[in-house]
Design a protein around this motif. Sequence first.
Motif, PDB file in Angstrom:
ATOM      1  N   THR A  19       8.980   7.751  -2.112  1.00  0.00           N
ATOM      2  CA  THR A  19       9.100   9.185  -1.839  1.00  0.00           C
ATOM      3  C   THR A  19      10.053   9.445  -0.681  1.00  0.00           C
ATOM      4  OG1 THR A  19       6.832   9.482  -2.593  1.00  0.00           O
ATOM      5  CG2 THR A  19       7.801  11.277  -1.312  1.00  0.00           C
ATOM      6  N   ARG A  20       9.906   8.655   0.356  1.00  0.00           N
ATOM      7  CA  ARG A  20      10.826   8.809   1.493  1.00  0.00           C
ATOM      8  C   ARG A  20      12.264   8.600   1.056  1.00  0.00           C
ATOM      9  NH1 ARG A  20       8.752   8.652   6.769  1.00  0.00           N
ATOM     10  NH2 ARG A  20       6.505   8.325   6.883  1.00  0.00           N
ATOM     11  N   ARG A  53       4.546   3.780  -2.956  1.00  0.00           N
ATOM     12  CA  ARG A  53       4.840   5.112  -3.439  1.00  0.00           C
ATOM     13  C   ARG A  53       5.437   5.986  -2.330  1.00  0.00           C
ATOM     14  NH1 ARG A  53       3.596   6.950  -7.779  1.00  0.00           N
ATOM     15  NH2 ARG A  53       3.907   9.130  -8.279  1.00  0.00           N
ATOM     16  N   GLN A  54       4.836   5.860  -1.153  1.00  0.00           N
ATOM     17  CA  GLN A  54       5.329   6.698  -0.040  1.00  0.00           C
ATOM     18  C   GLN A  54       6.744   6.294   0.379  1.00  0.00           C
ATOM     19  OE1 GLN A  54       4.516   6.437   4.622  1.00  0.00           O
ATOM     20  NE2 GLN A  54       2.656   6.220   3.465  1.00  0.00           N
ATOM     21  N   ASN A 113       2.850  13.414  -3.996  1.00  0.00           N
ATOM     22  CA  ASN A 113       3.514  12.420  -3.143  1.00  0.00           C
ATOM     23  C   ASN A 113       3.613  12.829  -1.682  1.00  0.00           C
ATOM     24  OD1 ASN A 113       3.849  11.257  -5.577  1.00  0.00           O
ATOM     25  ND2 ASN A 113       6.015  10.768  -5.318  1.00  0.00           N
ATOM     26  N   ALA A 157       9.001   7.056  -6.912  1.00  0.00           N
ATOM     27  CA  ALA A 157       8.381   8.338  -6.594  1.00  0.00           C
ATOM     28  C   ALA A 157       7.971   9.107  -7.841  1.00  0.00           C
ATOM     29  CB  ALA A 157       9.333   9.170  -5.736  1.00  0.00           C
ATOM     30  N   THR A 158       8.734   8.960  -8.919  1.00  0.00           N
ATOM     31  CA  THR A 158       8.411   9.746 -10.111  1.00  0.00           C
ATOM     32  C   THR A 158       7.742   8.912 -11.195  1.00  0.00           C
ATOM     33  OG1 THR A 158      10.609   9.294 -10.955  1.00  0.00           O
ATOM     34  CG2 THR A 158      10.296  11.393  -9.822  1.00  0.00           C
ATOM     35  N   LEU A 167      17.942   9.365  -8.202  1.00  0.00           N
ATOM     36  CA  LEU A 167      16.936   8.353  -7.889  1.00  0.00           C
ATOM     37  C   LEU A 167      17.235   7.093  -8.682  1.00  0.00           C
ATOM     38  CD1 LEU A 167      13.610  10.406  -7.880  1.00  0.00           C
ATOM     39  CD2 LEU A 167      15.156   9.895  -5.995  1.00  0.00           C
ATOM     40  N   TYR A 190      15.361  12.813   8.370  1.00  0.00           N
ATOM     41  CA  TYR A 190      16.396  11.966   7.779  1.00  0.00           C
ATOM     42  C   TYR A 190      17.751  12.661   7.833  1.00  0.00           C
ATOM     43  CZ  TYR A 190      12.729   8.859   6.227  1.00  0.00           C
ATOM     44  OH  TYR A 190      11.680   7.992   6.209  1.00  0.00           O
ATOM     45  N   PHE A 221       6.966  16.487  -7.137  1.00  0.00           N
ATOM     46  CA  PHE A 221       6.446  15.453  -8.028  1.00  0.00           C
ATOM     47  C   PHE A 221       5.121  15.886  -8.631  1.00  0.00           C
ATOM     48  CE2 PHE A 221       8.701  13.672  -4.398  1.00  0.00           C
ATOM     49  CZ  PHE A 221       9.693  12.924  -5.009  1.00  0.00           C
ATOM     50  N   ASN A 278      15.455  11.866 -12.975  1.00  0.00           N
ATOM     51  CA  ASN A 278      15.770  10.854 -11.957  1.00  0.00           C
ATOM     52  C   ASN A 278      17.273  10.665 -11.798  1.00  0.00           C
ATOM     53  OD1 ASN A 278      13.157  10.416 -11.311  1.00  0.00           O
ATOM     54  ND2 ASN A 278      12.997   8.380 -12.216  1.00  0.00           N
ATOM     55  N   ILE A 292       2.579  12.191   2.158  1.00  0.00           N
ATOM     56  CA  ILE A 292       2.268  10.940   2.860  1.00  0.00           C
ATOM     57  C   ILE A 292       0.918  11.101   3.538  1.00  0.00           C
ATOM     58  CG2 ILE A 292       3.012   9.405   4.730  1.00  0.00           C
ATOM     59  CD1 ILE A 292       5.913  10.212   3.862  1.00  0.00           C
ATOM     60  N   PRO A 304      13.917   4.294  -5.138  1.00  0.00           N
ATOM     61  CA  PRO A 304      13.448   5.673  -4.974  1.00  0.00           C
ATOM     62  C   PRO A 304      12.762   6.202  -6.235  1.00  0.00           C
ATOM     63  CG  PRO A 304      15.866   5.538  -4.922  1.00  0.00           C
ATOM     64  CD  PRO A 304      15.354   4.142  -4.882  1.00  0.00           C
ATOM     65  N   ARG A 338       0.830  -1.204   0.000  1.00  0.00           N
ATOM     66  CA  ARG A 338       0.000   0.000   0.000  1.00  0.00           C
ATOM     67  C   ARG A 338       0.867   1.258   0.000  1.00  0.00           C
ATOM     68  NH1 ARG A 338      -2.940   2.979   4.100  1.00  0.00           N
ATOM     69  NH2 ARG A 338      -1.323   2.201   5.485  1.00  0.00           N
ATOM     70  N   ARG A 339       2.038   1.165   0.616  1.00  0.00           N
ATOM     71  CA  ARG A 339       2.856   2.366   0.783  1.00  0.00           C
ATOM     72  C   ARG A 339       4.019   2.430  -0.182  1.00  0.00           C
ATOM     73  NH1 ARG A 339       3.848   1.370   7.042  1.00  0.00           N
ATOM     74  NH2 ARG A 339       1.823   1.912   7.938  1.00  0.00           N
TER      75      ARG A 339
END
Lengths: 401, 237
Positions: free
Chosen positions: A312-313, A308-309, B93, A397-398, B54, B110, B89, B49, B95, A394, A305-306
Amino acid sequence: MSELRPIFNALMRGKTGALLLIMQVAVTLAIVSNAAFIINDRLTYLHQETGLQDQNLFRFNLYTFGKQVDIRQQQEVDETLLRNIPGVADAVVINQVPLSGSGDSTSFNLKPSPQQSQSERAAFFMADEHLLNTLGVKLEEGRNFTAADVVYSQYYDKNAAVALVTRQFIDGLFPAGDGLGQTMYLGDIPLKIIGIVAPMKGPWLKDEKPDNVVLIPQVEGVAFKRVLVRTEAGRRDEVMQQVASVLLASESERVVSNIKGVDELLATYNSQDKLMSNMLLVLICVLLLVTALGISGLALFNVGRRTRQIGTRRALGAKKSDILRYFLLENSLVSISGMILGSILALAMSDVLMRHYSLPRLDNWFILYSLCGIYLMGMLAVYWPALRAAQIAPSIATRNV
Amino acid sequence: MLNMTNISKVYRSEMVQTHALRDFNLQVNEGEFIAVTGPSGSGKTTFLNIAGMLETYTGGTYELDGINVGKLTDNGRAELRNQKIGFIFQGFNLIPDLNLYENVEVPLRYRGIKTAERKRRIERCLEQVGLGARAKHVPAQLSGGQQQRVAIARALAGEPRFLLADEPTGNLDSLMARQVMELLESINKDGATIIMVTHDPELARRAQRNIQVVDGQICDFKLYQGGAEQQRATAGA
Ligand SMILES: Nc1ncnc2c1ncn2[C@@H]1O[C@H](COP(=O)(O)OP(=O)(O)OP(=O)(O)O)[C@@H](O)[C@H]1O
Ligand SMILES: [Mg+2]
């Protein structure tokens, strides 16, 4: 600690099923700690010291149907025959068999009936002067029976005058500790306590006072007899195979039956307890497995479920170890909440069990053990999903908006 | 400060190889505002990216502030990303289980910034995007434009030298898109270097420099001073 706050907030806001899991952990802890406690209680019971060498003891029934047989005389012949079989340590005709789950007990009093007095119940074994040696129990104080003490009775027309007792029994009847040498009464029959024997159990381990034992030097001349034999270590099977032929060779008008090891009798007597322990153990395993699966499942679901999050993190600077830690901490929160709830539940459950099944009060250590076990198991269960989460790229995220 | 030479990126799946970027050369100077345009599938996101670390690249060299990115470990890239780069984004994005305050806080945690300093920065950044009063709201309670402004606040809170935005206005209506664009322009004026991928020529025109990516390569770039003629010239080319 401050690291936990946003994780906690997210847990509370999210429809993550965390609440259900907390309840599951709580119920698991409550049941597991109580079940573990009961198992331990049963194991302590099953492995208790009986004071008897049950693996070297066996018993059998001897029924004489020949009307011409002099039972009293034949018994002496039989005992001598048995004691001479190679491998036999000693043997006696006895009224009941220890650890067998069946037998008699009676009350012994300080004064002859019908006077009222201090009284103590005990299982009583009756046999000749070989009794103590056949049981394999040591004399701790006083003296053993001699042949002169032994009384041969017919329907209790005569009575023995002395007795050996266990310390538990004598301290029950004479709390001052001065019982040795004193006289107690079986009904109106006086019995002088001549010796104290090492601790041994009577016929029933589950009796309220399983250690209360009285030994009486008396033999009833009846056609149906029980015989108890102690062999040297490792020679019991060999002896058990011989007894019938040895005895029947001497006098054939009788039946030898029910030749059984005392350990076997004990095992039958305890089979319910063993079964219950095993079932509880299975219950514990199943519960732990289900909870572990629940934890793994919810974690995997959350990773999915997460996705994407998590990406993003990672994009915002989280290292793989940060993601791993997030899931481990989240699981810790769930586990610990469940455990706090579960501890309360465990105590409540123990209360109910105590009231309805006469169990002892749950030992708090068992809650602690179960707590540690479940926590560790939870961490193991969440580790693999957490590792998977840490592997999420990562670039998620995009991608795939 | 950003220097890409002959960067290539190949995606390999079982059967197909996709050359998302090839011989990609680009230098970006401090303080620039660059708009990246190009047809769908041309490699814009791939470029962004890679610029934001990324993704890794297949060939070439990429230096960010003199650091050879190809030599960094995964942890090293995460750290550098956290310190130097802010992301915005297309899908915001945010949370969903965190409130706005906590969302903006994520990159700061972080980085290991202390609570008091975090609070100062979060409040300032939320203020800057005009959402200071709504710190306790969760993303679902905001409009798309507001969510994107929170995302910008989150990117700004780390005080990055670089802002990378992939179609930041792609999910917004034109009014909200203009607000976001104005916000980005003011951030750029404050000194941040911005690279923004966009499909909107009107927004692209407002950037200092336009890059067009076609088939994984930069095919044409021009300096815009906001002049309408040049815009038309490019469109006609
Ligand atoms: N993970 C991947 N695996 C395989 N191919 C990929 C992957 N990511 C992107 N591609 C391919 O690389 C090429 C460039 O993709 P990219 O997303 O960079 O394009 P884009 O310019 O951002 O397109 P859009 O404007 O639609 O966002 C495309 O052909 C795409 O299919
Ligand atoms: Mg794209």
